[in-house]
Design a protein around this motif. Structure first.
Motif, PDB file in Angstrom:
ATOM      1  N   VAL A   1       0.839  -1.213   0.000  1.00  0.00           N
ATOM      2  CA  VAL A   1       0.000   0.000   0.000  1.00  0.00           C
ATOM      3  C   VAL A   1       0.873   1.262   0.000  1.00  0.00           C
ATOM      4  O   VAL A   1       0.927   1.991  -0.994  1.00  0.00           O
ATOM      5  CB  VAL A   1      -0.974   0.033   1.204  1.00  0.00           C
ATOM      6  N   ASN A   2       1.583   1.510   1.092  1.00  0.00           N
ATOM      7  CA  ASN A   2       2.300   2.770   1.260  1.00  0.00           C
ATOM      8  C   ASN A   2       3.318   3.048   0.154  1.00  0.00           C
ATOM      9  O   ASN A   2       3.409   4.181  -0.345  1.00  0.00           O
ATOM     10  CB  ASN A   2       3.003   2.810   2.626  1.00  0.00           C
ATOM     11  N   ASN A   3       4.099   2.036  -0.211  1.00  0.00           N
ATOM     12  CA  ASN A   3       5.141   2.242  -1.224  1.00  0.00           C
ATOM     13  C   ASN A   3       4.579   2.287  -2.641  1.00  0.00           C
ATOM     14  O   ASN A   3       5.244   2.755  -3.562  1.00  0.00           O
ATOM     15  CB  ASN A   3       6.204   1.132  -1.150  1.00  0.00           C
ATOM     16  N   ASP A   4       3.355   1.796  -2.795  1.00  0.00           N
ATOM     17  CA  ASP A   4       2.764   1.698  -4.137  1.00  0.00           C
ATOM     18  C   ASP A   4       1.821   2.858  -4.442  1.00  0.00           C
ATOM     19  O   ASP A   4       1.639   3.236  -5.600  1.00  0.00           O
ATOM     20  CB  ASP A   4       2.002   0.363  -4.237  1.00  0.00           C
ATOM     21  N   ILE A   5       1.254   3.446  -3.385  1.00  0.00           N
ATOM     22  CA  ILE A   5       0.141   4.389  -3.569  1.00  0.00           C
ATOM     23  C   ILE A   5       0.577   5.711  -4.217  1.00  0.00           C
ATOM     24  O   ILE A   5      -0.243   6.417  -4.799  1.00  0.00           O
ATOM     25  CB  ILE A   5      -0.572   4.637  -2.209  1.00  0.00           C
ATOM     26  N   GLN A   6       1.881   6.021  -4.124  1.00  0.00           N
ATOM     27  CA  GLN A   6       2.361   7.273  -4.737  1.00  0.00           C
ATOM     28  C   GLN A   6       2.470   7.163  -6.264  1.00  0.00           C
ATOM     29  O   GLN A   6       2.561   8.180  -6.957  1.00  0.00           O
ATOM     30  CB  GLN A   6       3.727   7.663  -4.147  1.00  0.00           C
ATOM     31  N   ILE A   7       2.462   5.936  -6.762  1.00  0.00           N
ATOM     32  CA  ILE A   7       2.481   5.739  -8.227  1.00  0.00           C
ATOM     33  C   ILE A   7       1.073   5.982  -8.752  1.00  0.00           C
ATOM     34  O   ILE A   7       0.102   5.385  -8.265  1.00  0.00           O
ATOM     35  CB  ILE A   7       2.935   4.300  -8.591  1.00  0.00           C
ATOM     36  N   LYS A   8       0.936   6.858  -9.721  1.00  0.00           N
ATOM     37  CA  LYS A   8      -0.395   7.229 -10.225  1.00  0.00           C
ATOM     38  C   LYS A   8      -1.089   6.048 -10.900  1.00  0.00           C
ATOM     39  O   LYS A   8      -0.428   5.079 -11.314  1.00  0.00           O
ATOM     40  CB  LYS A   8      -0.262   8.401 -11.205  1.00  0.00           C
ATOM     41  N   PRO A   9      -2.431   6.107 -11.001  1.00  0.00           N
ATOM     42  CA  PRO A   9      -3.158   5.017 -11.670  1.00  0.00           C
ATOM     43  C   PRO A   9      -2.613   4.769 -13.073  1.00  0.00           C
ATOM     44  O   PRO A   9      -2.191   5.704 -13.758  1.00  0.00           O
ATOM     45  CB  PRO A   9      -4.597   5.541 -11.722  1.00  0.00           C
ATOM     46  N   TYR A  10      -2.645   3.510 -13.485  1.00  0.00           N
ATOM     47  CA  TYR A  10      -2.119   3.149 -14.803  1.00  0.00           C
ATOM     48  C   TYR A  10      -3.059   3.567 -15.916  1.00  0.00           C
ATOM     49  O   TYR A  10      -2.632   3.996 -16.987  1.00  0.00           O
ATOM     50  CB  TYR A  10      -1.868   1.633 -14.866  1.00  0.00           C
ATOM     51  N   GLN A  11      -4.383   3.436 -15.685  1.00  0.00           N
ATOM     52  CA  GLN A  11      -5.298   3.743 -16.786  1.00  0.00           C
ATOM     53  C   GLN A  11      -6.604   4.394 -16.348  1.00  0.00           C
ATOM     54  O   GLN A  11      -7.266   5.036 -17.150  1.00  0.00           O
ATOM     55  CB  GLN A  11      -5.601   2.460 -17.574  1.00  0.00           C
ATOM     56  N   GLY A  12      -6.984   4.258 -15.083  1.00  0.00           N
ATOM     57  CA  GLY A  12      -8.278   4.774 -14.642  1.00  0.00           C
ATOM     58  C   GLY A  12      -8.145   6.045 -13.815  1.00  0.00           C
ATOM     59  O   GLY A  12      -7.041   6.512 -13.530  1.00  0.00           O
ATOM     60  N   PRO A  13      -9.278   6.609 -13.399  1.00  0.00           N
ATOM     61  CA  PRO A  13      -9.254   7.816 -12.570  1.00  0.00           C
ATOM     62  C   PRO A  13      -8.908   7.530 -11.109  1.00  0.00           C
ATOM     63  O   PRO A  13      -8.562   8.451 -10.364  1.00  0.00           O
ATOM     64  CB  PRO A  13     -10.690   8.354 -12.685  1.00  0.00           C
ATOM     65  N   TYR A  14      -9.016   6.262 -10.683  1.00  0.00           N
ATOM     66  CA  TYR A  14      -8.761   5.898  -9.291  1.00  0.00           C
ATOM     67  C   TYR A  14      -7.757   4.757  -9.213  1.00  0.00           C
ATOM     68  O   TYR A  14      -7.610   3.953 -10.146  1.00  0.00           O
ATOM     69  CB  TYR A  14     -10.050   5.426  -8.600  1.00  0.00           C
ATOM     70  N   LYS A  15      -7.107   4.681  -8.052  1.00  0.00           N
ATOM     71  CA  LYS A  15      -6.285   3.512  -7.722  1.00  0.00           C
ATOM     72  C   LYS A  15      -6.875   2.950  -6.428  1.00  0.00           C
ATOM     73  O   LYS A  15      -6.975   3.664  -5.425  1.00  0.00           O
ATOM     74  CB  LYS A  15      -4.829   3.921  -7.521  1.00  0.00           C
ATOM     75  N   ILE A  16      -7.303   1.701  -6.459  1.00  0.00           N
ATOM     76  CA  ILE A  16      -8.129   1.140  -5.382  1.00  0.00           C
ATOM     77  C   ILE A  16      -7.408  -0.006  -4.687  1.00  0.00           C
ATOM     78  O   ILE A  16      -6.864  -0.909  -5.346  1.00  0.00           O
ATOM     79  CB  ILE A  16      -9.487   0.658  -5.966  1.00  0.00           C
ATOM     80  N   TYR A  17      -7.419   0.046  -3.362  1.00  0.00           N
ATOM     81  CA  TYR A  17      -6.791  -0.993  -2.530  1.00  0.00           C
ATOM     82  C   TYR A  17      -7.878  -1.702  -1.726  1.00  0.00           C
ATOM     83  O   TYR A  17      -8.662  -1.050  -1.037  1.00  0.00           O
ATOM     84  CB  TYR A  17      -5.756  -0.376  -1.590  1.00  0.00           C
ATOM     85  N   ILE A  18      -7.923  -3.025  -1.835  1.00  0.00           N
ATOM     86  CA  ILE A  18      -8.902  -3.819  -1.086  1.00  0.00           C
ATOM     87  C   ILE A  18      -8.144  -4.678  -0.077  1.00  0.00           C
ATOM     88  O   ILE A  18      -7.338  -5.541  -0.458  1.00  0.00           O
ATOM     89  CB  ILE A  18      -9.755  -4.697  -2.016  1.00  0.00           C
ATOM     90  N   ILE A  19      -8.390  -4.405   1.213  1.00  0.00           N
ATOM     91  CA  ILE A  19      -7.728  -5.167   2.287  1.00  0.00           C
ATOM     92  C   ILE A  19      -8.781  -6.050   2.954  1.00  0.00           C
ATOM     93  O   ILE A  19      -9.582  -5.580   3.762  1.00  0.00           O
ATOM     94  CB  ILE A  19      -7.068  -4.230   3.316  1.00  0.00           C
ATOM     95  N   ALA A  20      -8.800  -7.326   2.555  1.00  0.00           N
ATOM     96  CA  ALA A  20      -9.730  -8.281   3.187  1.00  0.00           C
ATOM     97  C   ALA A  20      -9.195  -8.659   4.565  1.00  0.00           C
ATOM     98  O   ALA A  20      -7.987  -8.559   4.817  1.00  0.00           O
ATOM     99  CB  ALA A  20      -9.876  -9.521   2.313  1.00  0.00           C
ATOM    100  N   GLU A  21     -10.093  -9.074   5.460  1.00  0.00           N
ATOM    101  CA  GLU A  21      -9.726  -9.449   6.837  1.00  0.00           C
ATOM    102  C   GLU A  21      -8.877  -8.361   7.501  1.00  0.00           C
ATOM    103  O   GLU A  21      -7.849  -8.618   8.125  1.00  0.00           O
ATOM    104  CB  GLU A  21      -8.964 -10.782   6.846  1.00  0.00           C
ATOM    105  N   ALA A  22      -9.317  -7.110   7.340  1.00  0.00           N
ATOM    106  CA  ALA A  22      -8.538  -5.964   7.830  1.00  0.00           C
ATOM    107  C   ALA A  22      -8.314  -6.009   9.339  1.00  0.00           C
ATOM    108  O   ALA A  22      -7.364  -5.407   9.842  1.00  0.00           O
ATOM    109  CB  ALA A  22      -9.240  -4.660   7.447  1.00  0.00           C
ATOM    110  N   ASP A  23      -9.183  -6.737  10.068  1.00  0.00           N
ATOM    111  CA  ASP A  23      -9.008  -6.842  11.525  1.00  0.00           C
ATOM    112  C   ASP A  23      -7.769  -7.649  11.893  1.00  0.00           C
ATOM    113  O   ASP A  23      -7.363  -7.664  13.053  1.00  0.00           O
ATOM    114  CB  ASP A  23     -10.251  -7.462  12.176  1.00  0.00           C
ATOM    115  N   LEU A  24      -7.143  -8.323  10.900  1.00  0.00           N
ATOM    116  CA  LEU A  24      -5.903  -9.057  11.163  1.00  0.00           C
ATOM    117  C   LEU A  24      -4.679  -8.153  11.142  1.00  0.00           C
ATOM    118  O   LEU A  24      -3.563  -8.609  11.433  1.00  0.00           O
ATOM    119  CB  LEU A  24      -5.718 -10.186  10.131  1.00  0.00           C
TER     120      LEU A  24
END
Length: 329
Positions: free
Chosen positions: A98-121
């Motif tokens: 997440v942190n090291n990747d999020i500064q890279i702009k989206p490749y093709q869309g208007p958003y860059k989306i991160y899905i963290i399943a089981e976030a309570d872990l």
């Protein structure tokens, strides 16, 4: 391809998503909180697909290149955070994915989306690392935290996210879906619906599970004959139950539904709302023999057994106490 029309229930959440997309008021972070099988992953995927859809509507078009990529799980701007350790999302997982990747702009869309399943872990360190990103995210970033236990997340995280709570779905909707979409016969749909307790994912899993029928049959046989069983036979039954250790909560839920049927029949003499209709003579007999206090004690003991097993109390001891309570009442 899935669309919001395929989602059973959760109309308030779908309405919120539609409004956020149409009014361009998409938050940078969301928590989807609901029990396993409640539809968190489906809603997060649909939300992400909609945000990246080239047609820009409140629903994904499922036709454009972006929607097809999202459907196949290959969209470069939808990042699903993984973790190697089975019970922990570490600070390194969050930093690297997440942190090291999020500064890279989206490749093709208007958003860059991160899905963290089981976030309570996420460990406390991982949550603190994520917090820095949530506090100052790039304008194109959207983070979805999927969790069964939002209360274990740090208050500093939850206060900066939009909370979307997935509530139980009405039994009538679940039953209708099982019968019409999955072609499940009515008697089985009734059982799966009652057992799912408002959870569509669980209802579908049960409807498709041969194993569930096996567990149900084991529980029913025990409940029918427990009064005639001596201690050695009860111990033998406990050993048989222990082969289902991973599904022991399912086993206990079946017993709970049985005794709710007994209580319901004892109080109303109505058969329509009884789940175990195929076992009605045994339900009627148990309703005659057990007192209201005895049935309540059994239901309380079932809840205590679940809590003790969750706290890793000895399995055989917990089950022996429970079965003796059932036998005595």
């Amino acid at each position: 391809m899935a669309s919001f029309k395929d989602v059973v229930g959760h109309k308030d959440i779908i309405k919120y998503i539609h409004n956020a997309v149409e009014e361009n008021k998409v938050s940078h972070a969301y928590i989807l909180n609901g029990e396993r099988g409640s539809g968190k992953k489906m809603l997060a995927n649909l939300f992400a697909t909609t945000l990246l859809c080239e047609k820009g509507g409140p629903d994904p078009c499922n036709v454009c290149h972006s929607c097809k990529q999202a459907e196949s799980g290959n969209h470069p701007d939808i990042i699903r955070v993984n973790h190697e350790k089975p019970n922990t999302i570490s600070v390194d997982d969050i930093r690297q994915q997440v942190n090291n990747d999020i500064q890279i702009k989206p490749y093709q869309g208007p958003y860059k989306i991160y899905i963290i399943a089981e976030a309570d872990l996420m460990s406390v360190q991982a949550q603190n690392a994520l917090l820095k990103t949530i506090e100052e995210p790039p304008e194109y970033a959207v983070i979805f935290l999927l969790t069964e236990n939002a209360e274990v997340l740090l208050p500093t995280i939850t206060s900066r996210c939009v909370m979307l709570k997935l509530r139980n779905i009405r039994d009538t909707l679940i039953r209708k879906y099982l019968m019409e979409s999955l072609q499940i016969p009515d008697y089985k749909a009734d059982m799966c619906t009652a057992f799912a307790q408002g959870n569509m994912g669980r209802a579908i899993m049960l409807a498709n599970s041969e194993y569930f029928n096996e567990i149900r049959e084991e529980a029913v046989q025990l409940l029918k004959y427990i009064n005639e069983m001596d201690v050695s036979e009860i111990v033998k039954a406990i050993k048989k139950i222990s082969t289902y250790k991973l599904e022991v909560n399912d086993y206990l839920d079946i017993i709970m539904i049985w005794y709710r049927d007994v209580l319901l029949y004892k109080a109303t003499k109505e058969m329509d709302r009884v789940v175990f209709k195929d076992q009605l003579p045994y339900i009627q007999e148990r309703a005659r023999k057990s007192s209201y206090e005895g049935i309540e004690l059994i239901l309380e003991s079932l809840e205590k057994a679940k809590q003790r097993l969750k706290a890793n109390v000895n399995f055989e001891l917990v089950m022996e106490l429970l079965l003796l309570t059932i036998k005595e009442n």
